[in-house]
Design an enzyme around this catalytic site. Structure first.
Site, short mmCIF file in Angstrom:
data_model
loop_
_atom_site.label_atom_id
_atom_site.label_comp_id
_atom_site.label_asym_id
_atom_site.label_seq_id
_atom_site.Cartn_x
_atom_site.Cartn_y
_atom_site.Cartn_z
N ARG A 1 0.80 -1.23 0.00
CA ARG A 1 0.00 0.00 0.00
C ARG A 1 0.83 1.28 0.00
NH1 ARG A 1 -3.15 -3.01 3.46
NH2 ARG A 1 -4.98 -3.86 2.42
N LYS B 1 3.37 12.13 -11.08
CA LYS B 1 2.58 11.24 -11.95
C LYS B 1 3.40 9.98 -12.16
CE LYS B 1 -0.17 14.29 -14.90
NZ LYS B 1 -0.43 14.65 -16.30
N GLU C 1 10.56 19.96 -23.94
CA GLU C 1 9.70 20.20 -22.76
C GLU C 1 10.11 21.51 -22.06
OE1 GLU C 1 7.14 18.32 -22.34
OE2 GLU C 1 7.60 16.27 -23.01
N LYS D 1 7.73 23.96 -13.27
CA LYS D 1 6.83 22.80 -13.16
C LYS D 1 6.33 22.64 -11.73
CE LYS D 1 5.58 18.19 -14.25
NZ LYS D 1 5.78 16.91 -14.90
N GLU E 1 -4.18 17.79 -11.94
CA GLU E 1 -4.53 18.28 -13.28
C GLU E 1 -6.02 18.56 -13.45
OE1 GLU E 1 -2.24 16.50 -16.43
OE2 GLU E 1 -3.74 17.09 -17.90
N ARG F 1 -2.48 22.66 -14.48
CA ARG F 1 -1.50 21.65 -14.86
C ARG F 1 -1.67 21.24 -16.33
NH1 ARG F 1 0.94 16.62 -11.26
NH2 ARG F 1 2.42 15.96 -12.82
N ASN G 1 0.49 20.63 -21.28
CA ASN G 1 0.24 19.85 -22.50
C ASN G 1 0.37 20.68 -23.77
OD1 ASN G 1 -0.23 17.35 -21.26
ND2 ASN G 1 -2.31 17.96 -20.72
N HIS H 1 1.34 19.09 -26.96
CA HIS H 1 1.09 17.66 -26.79
C HIS H 1 -0.19 17.19 -27.50
CE1 HIS H 1 4.29 18.04 -23.92
NE2 HIS H 1 4.25 16.78 -23.59
N HIS I 1 0.80 14.24 -29.67
CA HIS I 1 0.34 12.86 -29.43
C HIS I 1 -0.19 12.23 -30.71
CE1 HIS I 1 -0.24 13.59 -24.84
NE2 HIS I 1 0.94 13.06 -25.10
N HIS J 1 9.37 11.22 -27.96
CA HIS J 1 8.24 12.02 -27.47
C HIS J 1 8.52 13.53 -27.61
CE1 HIS J 1 5.04 13.52 -24.95
NE2 HIS J 1 5.93 14.09 -24.16
N1 LIG Z 1 5.51 11.38 -14.94
C1 LIG Z 1 5.49 12.44 -15.73
O1 LIG Z 1 5.05 13.52 -15.35
C2 LIG Z 1 6.07 12.30 -17.10
C3 LIG Z 1 6.32 13.45 -17.86
C4 LIG Z 1 6.90 13.30 -19.10
C5 LIG Z 1 7.21 12.04 -19.57
N2 LIG Z 1 6.95 10.95 -18.81
C6 LIG Z 1 7.28 9.59 -19.28
O2 LIG Z 1 8.69 9.51 -19.41
C7 LIG Z 1 9.01 8.56 -20.41
C8 LIG Z 1 10.07 9.14 -21.30
O3 LIG Z 1 11.20 9.44 -20.52
P1 LIG Z 1 12.66 9.60 -21.17
O4 LIG Z 1 12.56 10.51 -22.31
O5 LIG Z 1 13.57 9.89 -20.07
O6 LIG Z 1 12.88 8.17 -21.83
P2 LIG Z 1 13.62 6.84 -21.29
O7 LIG Z 1 13.42 6.67 -19.85
O8 LIG Z 1 13.19 5.75 -22.20
O9 LIG Z 1 15.16 7.17 -21.57
C9 LIG Z 1 15.59 7.35 -22.90
C10 LIG Z 1 16.78 6.45 -23.21
O10 LIG Z 1 17.95 7.00 -22.61
C11 LIG Z 1 18.60 6.00 -21.81
N3 LIG Z 1 19.27 6.74 -20.76
C12 LIG Z 1 18.74 7.24 -19.63
N4 LIG Z 1 19.65 7.96 -18.97
C13 LIG Z 1 20.79 7.90 -19.68
C14 LIG Z 1 22.07 8.46 -19.51
N5 LIG Z 1 22.34 9.29 -18.49
N6 LIG Z 1 23.03 8.18 -20.42
C15 LIG Z 1 22.73 7.40 -21.50
N7 LIG Z 1 21.53 6.86 -21.72
C16 LIG Z 1 20.57 7.11 -20.82
C17 LIG Z 1 17.49 5.11 -21.40
O11 LIG Z 1 17.97 3.85 -21.00
C18 LIG Z 1 16.65 5.04 -22.69
O12 LIG Z 1 17.23 4.15 -23.60
C19 LIG Z 1 7.72 8.21 -21.12
O13 LIG Z 1 7.32 6.93 -20.72
C20 LIG Z 1 6.75 9.26 -20.63
O14 LIG Z 1 5.42 8.78 -20.57
C21 LIG Z 1 6.39 11.07 -17.59
ZN LIG Z 2 5.77 15.58 -22.72
#
Ligand SMILES: NC(=O)c1ccc[n+]([C@@H]2O[C@H](COP(=O)([O-])OP(=O)(O)OC[C@H]3O[C@@H](n4cnc5c(N)ncnc54)[C@H](O)[C@@H]3O)[C@@H](O)[C@H]2O)c1
Ligand SMILES: [Zn+2]
Length: 350
Positions: free
Chosen positions: A112, A134, A176, A214, A224, A228, A232, A235, A239, A252
């Site tokens: 939990r 999130k 972003e 942020k 949101e 918040r 987007n 986005h 998307h 993304h």
């Molecule tokens: N929670 C939120 O508010 C929120 C906001 C935006 C995005 N997201 C989510 O985040 C995800 C995307 O995140 P991301 O862009 O970080 O992608 P990711 O986590 O897939 O990382 C991108 C790539 O970089 C690699 N990597 C990470 N750190 C590294 C480093 N220091 N050196 C070399 N390689 C490295 C990872 O292994 C991966 O292959 C999506 O799933 C999205 O939905 C969440």
């Molecule tokens: Zn985004």
């Protein structure tokens, strides 16, 4: 630098975001670091060297958005049970947004809810995903449809992590950043125009400012229901671009960059942005090595895709736009289809 977060919820949640090289982190409970092989190769030793705890377990999951699903979460949960983690144990997310979202979600569920700490290693995770609470995973119905709002106990942002990040991933994070500057802060936007993206001091300033912006939004609206949604910007269109290209062509952030250009075209049409400012934003995206063009093959089909998005489930599409100039924002929900189609036609290709 320390940025305090104070979410005004019933059970007031407070935590800090640290932007600095990693310092010693002491825990008097069991700790598990959740990471993937890509990140572990570069940074696991660095993380292990600062974490002091009675037991530190490393849980590696495969790298990739395709593994951001409930099965991976169940695997992490199994490992925690096998190692007899208890309700006081802590999870540390060492990785990009994928690792952060999954680790947070797992922490929200294990017995939990146990403590979790973010150690974001991509620019996108440092400026965006690790802040705001999130968490979640994807399923066959869409992205991030299963999840929880679950705040970390702390976020440790070490800019050194970015040294190994592939340039495309770095640029995706900048999308972003640009989004937040255009929506909230003209001065920050001007700074980005002048900034050197290879300079450590400039990067730290960019992270700090983005996190502050942020955090400010999240502090006002954790779940949101209002402001918040402004995050987007870019986005709504982005998307659809991701969806139409099966999430394989663009990262993304790259799709968001294209989405920003499209949103600006709409803003231009509605008299909410000048051509000059739209061009200026496009220039900043190009400076950040982000794509700004997308050829729409089927305008009606693109329009229909807006309604597949979970955020438009009530049949209304929310468009987030600058409100007259850079640094301001407005949420528009009542834009006639004709206007949108006219905008999409601008991007029509053969
Ligand atoms: N929670 C939120 O508010 C929120 C906001 C935006 C995005 N997201 C989510 O985040 C995800 C995307 O995140 P991301 O862009 O970080 O992608 P990711 O986590 O897939 O990382 C991108 C790539 O970089 C690699 N990597 C990470 N750190 C590294 C480093 N220091 N050196 C070399 N390689 C490295 C990872 O292994 C991966 O292959 C999506 O799933 C999205 O939905 C969440
Ligand atoms: Zn985004």
């Amino acid at each position: 630098m320390i940025i305090p977060i104070n979410i005004e919820a019933k059970d007031s949640k407070k935590y800090n975001i640290y932007i600095q090289e990693l310092q010693e982190l002491k825990f008097n409970t069991k700790v598990a670091i959740v990471t993937n092989p890509t990140v572990a190769k570069f940074h696991l030793q660095r993380a292990l060297s600062v974490i002091k705890a009675p037991l530190v377990e490393v849980i590696e999951v495969p790298d990739g958005e395709e593994y951001k699903n409930i099965d991976t979460v169940l695997d992490i949960l199994d490992k925690l049970f096998e190692s007899k983690f208890d309700r006081k144990s802590t999870l540390i997310a060492l990785g990009g947004g994928v690792i952060g979202d999954m680790t947070g979600f797992t922490a929200s569920m294990y017995q939990r809810g146990i403590n979790f700490v973010q150690m974001p290693t991509t620019l996108l995770a440092q400026v965006d995903a690790s802040v705001g609470g999130k968490t979640g995973v994807n399923n066959k119905y869409g992205k991030n449809l299963i999840g929880a709002f679950y705040q970390p106990k702390a976020v440790h942002i070490d800019p050194v992590f970015l040294d190994t990040l592939p340039p495309r991933e770095f640029s995706a994070g900048l999308a972003e950043v640009i989004k937040m500057a255009v929506m909230f802060d003209r001065e920050f936007y001007n700074f980005l125009k002048e900034a050197d993206f290879e300079n450590r001091d400039d990067i730290v300033k960019i992270i700090a400012k983005s996190v502050t912006l942020k955090a400010n939004v999240v502090n006002q609206d954790e779940k949101e229901s209002g402001i918040r949604a402004v995050l987007n910007y870019g986005h709504t269109f982005g998307h659809v671009v991701e969806n139409l290209t099966n999430y394989t062509t663009y990262l993304h952030g790259e799709a968001v960059a294209i989405g920003i250009v499209m949103a600006n075209e709409l803003a231009l049409n509605l008299g909410l942005l000048s051509q000059e400012e739209a061009d200026d934003i496009k220039k900043l995206l190009i400076k950040s090595n982000l794509p700004t063009n997308f050829e729409i093959k089927d305008v009606e089909g693109f329009y229909e895709h807006f309604f597949l998005d979970k955020k438009s489930s009530n049949g209304e599409i929310a468009f987030i736009l600058p409100n007259g100039k850079i640094g301001t924002n407005i949420i528009k929900r009542d834009i006639p289809k004709d206007t949108i189609i006219k905008v999409l036609k601008k991007f029509e290709g053969s």
